[in-house]
Design an enzyme around this catalytic site. Structure first.
Site: not given
Ligand code: ADP
Length: 167
Positions: A24, A48, A97, A135
């Site tokens: 990032h 969530k 990516r 992530s």
């Protein structure tokens, strides 16, 4: 006739950033070089079950972008295009990516264009070293006690250690 001064180009870089990775950051640095202003925007309602609360994600992003003066961190709810309009942005920045990212990103860019044709999605490629980094992978690695050094900024490494006890 004298040419009109160009309007500053404001770009929004949206995502979950749960947590921000060096991939990032690589994209943020590239974006900051070509856009006048870059707003890194955390989507509040995407995932969530996030590992980090929105507030923690903001703190980490603010810390790692501190030296980039044309970068700011924000949080948004609801439709990205509404947020982008409110910010007077004309660009959405996204990272690609591998080919696997392309299909989803294409769908989203096309949908966003339908919602707001005046805002362009711009894709950038990270440095090669980050092209496999996500992530999700970092979180998995951290939970299994794997080394995350070099994959995330030091402040994220510390927070991961505090949260899941990475080595
Ligand atoms: P989202 O849930 O919206 O995919 P992410 O925080 O995972 O949010 O990613 C935000 C954006 O950053 C996406 O465009 C994603 O493709 C891009 N991105 C994530 N990791 C990398 C990386 N290692 N290199 C380049 N772009 C990346």
């Amino acid at each position: 006739m004298t040419p009109q001064p160009r309007k500053p180009i404001i770009a929004v870089y949206p995502g979950s950033f749960d947590p921000v990775t060096n991939g990032h950051l690589d994209l943020i640095e590239r974006g900051a070089q070509i856009f006048d202003q870059l707003i890194v925007a955390i989507a509040r309602n995407l995932e969530k079950d996030p590992l980090f609360a929105v507030k923690e994600r903001v703190e980490m992003l603010e810390a790692v972008t501190f030296e980039l003066k044309n970068v700011e961190v924000a949080v948004f709810d609801g439709l990205l295009m509404n947020f982008a309009r409110e910010q007077d942005a004309c660009v959405i920045l996204r990272g690609i990516r591998a080919v696997s990212d392309y299909e989803y990103e294409l769908q989203m860019a096309m949908m966003n264009r339908k919602i707001e044709p005046q805002i362009e999605t711009v894709f950038m490629l990270p440095g090669e070293a980050y092209s496999y980094l996500s992530s999700r992978l970092v979180k998995e690695l951290a939970r299994l006690g794997g080394p995350v050094k070099g994959l995330v900024p030091p402040i994220v490494e510390e927070r991961l250690r505090a949260k899941v006890g990475v080595s």
